[in-house]
Design an enzyme around this catalytic site. Structure first.
Site, short mmCIF file in Angstrom:
data_model
loop_
_atom_site.label_atom_id
_atom_site.label_comp_id
_atom_site.label_asym_id
_atom_site.label_seq_id
_atom_site.Cartn_x
_atom_site.Cartn_y
_atom_site.Cartn_z
N HIS A 173 0.81 -1.22 0.00
CA HIS A 173 0.00 0.00 0.00
C HIS A 173 0.85 1.27 0.00
CE1 HIS A 173 -3.66 2.12 0.13
NE2 HIS A 173 -4.32 1.39 0.98
N ASP A 396 -12.03 -9.46 -17.43
CA ASP A 396 -12.19 -10.72 -18.16
C ASP A 396 -10.81 -11.15 -18.65
OD1 ASP A 396 -12.70 -12.78 -19.92
OD2 ASP A 396 -14.31 -11.74 -20.99
#
Length: 454
Positions: A173, A396
């Site tokens: 992070h 996808d």
């Protein structure tokens, strides 16, 4: 469940990166994340049909895991700093420490695993998120970001289920925020699906937007003395449930909140967050010894890219956020209700202007402070991160869109409300991490559950 079986671990390095930038300085928004945990988000897919696997073999002589690993490597060519390591410099003479990313190509981690007894239904069907399963689908649980000096800044675990595949991605992070995280995920899925590098996904690494505001590198005094308190795995008993809100119900809440306050400024997300703030505070109030004057706070992580002039690109790789607090007492919040709560959140978000961004950077530079559990996790408080704008269900990889998104154990605590776009257009999901008795009480709250799609 049986433990996840690890099949292979590969250190994946960029293949064709250009060494234009060898070191990237961390900004205040980056450095403040050193003591907390990484971003962990993952996508669940149905397993590809045999026809897809056969077609893949014919075209590329690769099986699915090899294909994902190859496309992962190509994505690292674009996001090559994520294959580096944190560089920590101890400055002579003043007991301060500075931090940067060494773009050394040391590599990101790719793990192929199998959960032999786990099906898609085991993750989807339970009312409460099965944390024992979900958390095992991510790497680097409990690893604070500052350990990126020796551990990968990016790690992915691709786990084969009985009838599905889970792709769990972990990103340090201190290197990037949610926008950076999903930019990587989106780019990887596009490369996997199309076989080509996208032309519009080139990340931006420069820190020029800080010119004239602060100077880099940042110097943190007595850093080694601060690493004792950090965000590790939660120790308190917690449960999670994903609440799904349909487009029509969100519109009702937005209309109601604006009508109550005589305004049109409250957004759909602000109305929904106000609804959660009031509802959870009401259930906590009824199931504990809380008093009306008990303070309750809602922290919202606000993106700042579009608040700067000129705007900072969405392709900027780094953290670009502010932390805004809305505050009330439990009694006032419950009495005033949805509209008031949503408007308080609206005002707080609106206050995060370009001037506020610059003030935060200047103040932080003068007096650095790192995020810790005690600074964020407060009794009767809430934190919302992520965004419904992130493209989750467009990922996808070549055999269909994901079924659902889930998050790992990083930075979980009582009151963490993570927001995602829902699978249906215009819908929103909130992953609520709360104490078990609060979560059960919320599920029995008729007023709240009337807004939830069951």
């Amino acid at each position: 469940m049986e433990p996840v079986r690890f099949i292979s671990t590969t250190n994946v390095q960029p293949k064709n990166r250009t060494d234009q930038i060898t070191r990237i300085e961390l900004t205040p928004c980056d450095v403040q994340c050193l003591l907390i945990g990484p971003i962990q988000k993952g996508l669940l897919f149905h397993k590809p049909t045999p026809g897809y696997e056969e077609d893949l073999n014919k075209k590329q002589s690769l099986n699915l895991i090899q294909h994902l690993k190859a496309s992962f490597s190509l994505t690292l060519d674009i996001f090559y700093p994520l294959a580096g390591r944190l560089a920590i410099t101890e400055n002579d003479g003043d007991n301060t420490t500075s931090f940067s990313v060494d773009c050394n190509g040391a590599g990101a981690q790719f793990v192929h695993a199998a959960a032999d007894g786990v099906t898609v239904a085991h993750i989807l069907d339970p009312v409460f998120v099965p944390d024992d399963i979900v958390y095992s689908l991510f790497l680097m649980n409990g690893v604070p970001n500052y350990e990126g000096r020796s551990k990968p800044l990016l790690a992915v675990q691709v786990t084969e289920l009985v009838d599905g595949i889970f792709i769990g991605l972990t990103m340090n992070h201190s290197i990037g925020d949610g926008t950076s995280f999903w930019n990587f995920f989106n780019t990887w899925s596009e490369i996997s699906r199309t076989g080509a590098k996208p032309s519009k996904a080139i990340p931006i690494f420069g820190r020029e937007y800080l010119d004239g505001i602060i100077d880099l590198p940042i110097r943190i005094p007595f850093f080694n003395e601060q690493i004792q308190e950090k965000f590790l795995l939660p120790t308190e008993p917690l449960q999670q449930r994903v609440f799904h809100f349909r487009k029509e119900k969100i519109a009702e809440l937005k209309s109601k909140a604006n009508a109550q306050m005589g305004t049109s400024n409250i957004s759909s997300l602000q109305a929904l967050m106000g609804h959660l703030w009031v509802s959870i505070t009401r259930t906590r109030h009824l199931t504990s010894s809380s008093t009306d004057d008990q303070e309750t706070k809602y922290l919202v992580i606000v993106g700042t890219r579009q608040r700067l002039q000129p705007p900072l690109s969405d392709h900027y790789l780094g953290n670009a956020v502010l932390f805004g607090w809305a505050t009330s007492t439990a009694g006032d919040l419950i009495k005033r209700g949805l509209g008031w709560a949503a408007l308080e959140l609206n005002r707080m978000v609106a206050s995060q202007t370009e001037q506020q961004v610059k003030k935060f950077l200047e103040d932080w530079f003068d007096k650095p402070r790192l995020l810790t559990r005690s600074a964020v996790v407060r009794s009767h408080s809430f934190v919302t991160g992520s965004s419904p704008r992130f493209d989750v269900y467009g990922n996808d990889f070549g055999w269909g869109k994901p079924v659902v998104v889930r998050s790992g154990s990083g930075n979980k605590f009582d009151g963490k409300l993570t927001v995602f776009a829902g699978a249906e257009e215009g819908s929103i999901d909130f992953e609520a991490c709360l104490s078990p008795h609060t979560l059960r009480a919320l599920a029995e709250d008729e007023e709240f559950m009337q807004s939830v799609a069951v």
